[in-house]
Design an enzyme around this catalytic site. Structure first.
Site, mmCIF file in Angstrom:
data_model
loop_
_atom_site.group_PDB
_atom_site.id
_atom_site.type_symbol
_atom_site.label_atom_id
_atom_site.label_comp_id
_atom_site.label_asym_id
_atom_site.label_seq_id
_atom_site.Cartn_x
_atom_site.Cartn_y
_atom_site.Cartn_z
ATOM 1 N N ARG A 27 1.467 -3.706 -9.952
ATOM 2 C CA ARG A 27 1.045 -4.697 -11.149
ATOM 3 C C ARG A 27 0.009 -3.840 -12.013
ATOM 4 N NH1 ARG A 27 1.812 -10.484 -10.056
ATOM 5 N NH2 ARG A 27 -0.302 -10.827 -10.838
ATOM 6 N N HIS A 504 16.573 9.824 -52.045
ATOM 7 C CA HIS A 504 15.852 11.266 -52.303
ATOM 8 C C HIS A 504 16.423 12.274 -51.047
ATOM 9 C CE1 HIS A 504 13.587 9.497 -55.228
ATOM 10 N NE2 HIS A 504 13.407 8.453 -54.642
#
Ligand code: AGP
Length: 608
Positions: A27, A504
């Site tokens: 944890r 582009h």
């Protein structure tokens, strides 16, 4: 988040506590401690650092005799990692000792009241308020004292409590932070999570909100907050230890995705006071906020992406110009930081070398630096002028999910606060935004529960070679994060593009079947986005769209649509990211990748 273990039985408690805490190390923690009730007093040992330190200090528990005890691994939220701030915590005469997982949101108010009554505090924690409050209400009846403090505390707590004048009892309490209890051979155990007790029992009771447990060596009684006894049924745990550490989820990443609703709630709720946003840790006066002329945001990876999202939010709400830069670029380009520039550095770990270096560079140039950090007491948290913590809890998976979502929330709160102070947001507008913010956790949960649909779609793209994510404005920011999630755990090449930029150059890469994920959450850009989707689709792309419920027009330009609930346009990224996280996760699973520990990656990049 913190880990709690407690034991009462006919065996020595300390070794059982240390063993249980070792099963909770996953944890994440920065300090640990245990307290054991010996013949006539409670003995305690705690220290900053890993469990190993505690094992050495107690010779693996042998120096603490007694068969009733509690233990804790601390993930710091209030107060940096230190011996003093480690749990357990005593009351003033060491007759009551507690361990706590959660956040007491009104601890400052309670602390001030207790100090006025003569209570002295030796730690910076919110937890110490609990044990002094217990002391204040205690008059020989533990259950009564516990229920009284429950009526005073706001926030989340899982508690283990020992009263020295009740040596044959161990108490446990739960509100919002998980807690389980179980009967073992010759005793009873309490823990934050299943892995800590599996060695002793597979038969557990899940303690529900505002329930109190009184354990003796042989008995286990449950009570409501009104001291009414209740009956509970136990549950047989089938998981193995490995699955248990993940809370039953297959991977930490999936578990942490499902923790996002709580991470979001824990990050905003302590900062919402009525309809006001109160960010005490900001330590900036209204005048300071009004004098901000520019915000410079610096971070890496997903934290950078959160910064890109927040540019649109700060500029749209607070009308403050924002520049966002990669820390690895910022630190070497001799940045031009003028008077009136607030620098914000964002970091989950608080240890990313480039971001830490950028923070130091900005401070050297005289700028005020605010850190948005998840790990309390980390280097960035300590070196920033002010730190606003995200309370996502420890994040184990390398690919960030809940910490990223919590960063977005912290940035929204800042932008809303700045907008209010600078007169750019009316009380009515703020109230509406606060309602939308509060709705996010449930909306995120609803999207997460959509995971099977996403998994089915992902399984069609396991062999993909190139995936493009496109969006405009704030949706471009989410495309960046969606793309990173996919590539860092599935190893499929992916790029995020501002949708208007495709023609582009990049559109030359679109071939038959190329997957293009398009994010459209901004109504004013729907039409533009749809034309970009048509552009790529006519060139053979398969178009996945992530858009708001009701935007059915998108279906004429997309092959597959995922709808997200309506929310404030500035919060849309918090919802759009969920299907994209799941998409990346299930593709990685389908490709057999190590989701929690992807190749070549570290959770915290502490080197350049
Ligand atoms: C995100 O999934 C990655 N793990 C990575 O990009 C991470 O966000 C980046 O390294 C920044 O880490 P930090 O937030 O701990 O500073």
């Amino acid at each position: 988040m913190c880990g709690i273990v407690g034991y009462i039985g006919n065996r020595q408690a300390a070794p059982i506590l240390l063993d249980g805490l070792s099963k909770l190390e996953y944890r994440g923690y920065d300090s640990a401690g245990i307290a054991v009730h010996s013949v006539d007093k409670i003995n305690m040992v705690k220290s900053k650092g890993r469990l190993k330190v505690l094992e050495e200090l107690t010779h693996n528990g042998s120096t603490l005799n007694g068969t009733v005890g509690i233990g804790h691994t601390r993930w710091a939220t209030h107060g940096s990692p230190s011996d003093q701030n480690a749990h357990p915590h005593f009351n003033k005469n060491n007759s009551i000792v507690i361990v706590h997982n959660g956040i007491i949101e009104n601890y400052l108010k309670l602390k001030k009241k207790l100090e006025k009554k003569g209570y002295e505090f030796i730690s910076e924690t919110d937890t110490e308020v609990i044990v002094h409050l217990l002391d204040y209400y205690y008059s020989g009846n533990p259950l009564q004292a516990v229920t009284k403090i429950m009526h005073r505390m706001e926030g989340s707590y899982a508690l283990g409590i020992i009263f020295s004048d009740h040596p044959n009892e161990l108490y446990a309490v739960r509100k919002d932070s998980p807690l389980i209890v179980g009967k073992t051979e010759g005793g009873n155990v309490v823990a934050s999570d299943v892995p800590a007790v599996l060695k002793y029992t597979r038969n557990v009771y899940f303690v529900e909100n505002e329930e109190i447990v009184r354990m003796t060596r042989d008995e286990m009684e449950f009570f409501t907050v009104d001291e009414e006894p209740i009956e509970k049924t136990s549950v047989e745990i089938e998981w193995d230890i490995n699955a248990a550490e993940k809370g039953g989820y297959e991977h930490f990443m999936l578990k942490e995705m499902y923790e996002q609703p709580k991470a979001i709630t824990d990050t905003f709720s302590p900062r919402l006071k009525g309809q006001d946003i109160v960010i005490e840790e900001l330590n900036m006066s209204d005048q300071d906020i009004k004098s901000i002329e520019k915000i410079m945001i610096v971070a890496c990876g997903s934290a950078y992406h959160a910064g890109v999202t927040s540019k649109y939010v700060f500029e749209g709400l607070a009308k403050i110009p924002v520049e966002v830069d990669l820390a690895s670029e910022f630190r070497y380009r001799n940045p031009l930081l003028r008077e009136g520039t607030l620098v914000i550095v964002i970091s989950q770990s608080g240890e990313t070398a480039d971001t830490l270096a950028a923070l130091r560079e900005a401070k050297e140039l005289g700028s005020r630096v605010l850190g948005i950090v998840n790990v309390v007491g980390s280097s960035i948290a300590r070196e920033a002028d002010n730190v606003m913590y995200t309370w996502a809890g420890p994040e184990i998976a390398v690919a960030t999910t809940k910490a990223y979502s919590a960063q977005l929330i912290a940035l929204y709160l800042l932008a809303m606060k700045f907008a209010c102070v600078r007169g750019e947001l009316t009380d009515h507008e703020l109230a509406a935004m606060v309602e939308d913010l509060k709705a996010l956790p449930a909306q995120v949960e609803m999207l997460l529960n959509n995971k099977n649909k996403i998994q089915r779609f992902a399984n069609r793209y396991l062999a993909a070679k190139d995936v493009f994510f496109i969006g405009r404005g704030i949706d471009y920011a989410i495309s960046l994060e969606g793309s990173l999630k996919l590539k860092e755990i599935s190893y499929i090449h992916s790029e995020a593009y501002a949708a208007g930029e495709l023609k582009h150059g990049t559109i030359s890469l679109i071939e038959e079947g190329t997957l293009v994920a398009s994010v459209l959450t901004q109504k004013q850009l729907y039409k533009k986005m749809i034309s970009n989707m048509v552009e790529v689709r006519t060139r053979g792309a398969f178009v996945l769209a992530v858009t708001n419920e009701g935007n059915v027009e998108v279906e004429r330009a997309a092959d597959y649509v995922i709808y997200i609930p309506e929310t404030n346009k500035y919060f849309a990224n918090s919802l759009a990211i969920i299907p994209l996280q799941l998409f990346g996760y299930y593709i990685a699973i389908g490709r057999g990748c190590d989701v929690d520990k992807p190749r070549n990656l570290a959770k915290s990049v502490t080197v350049e």
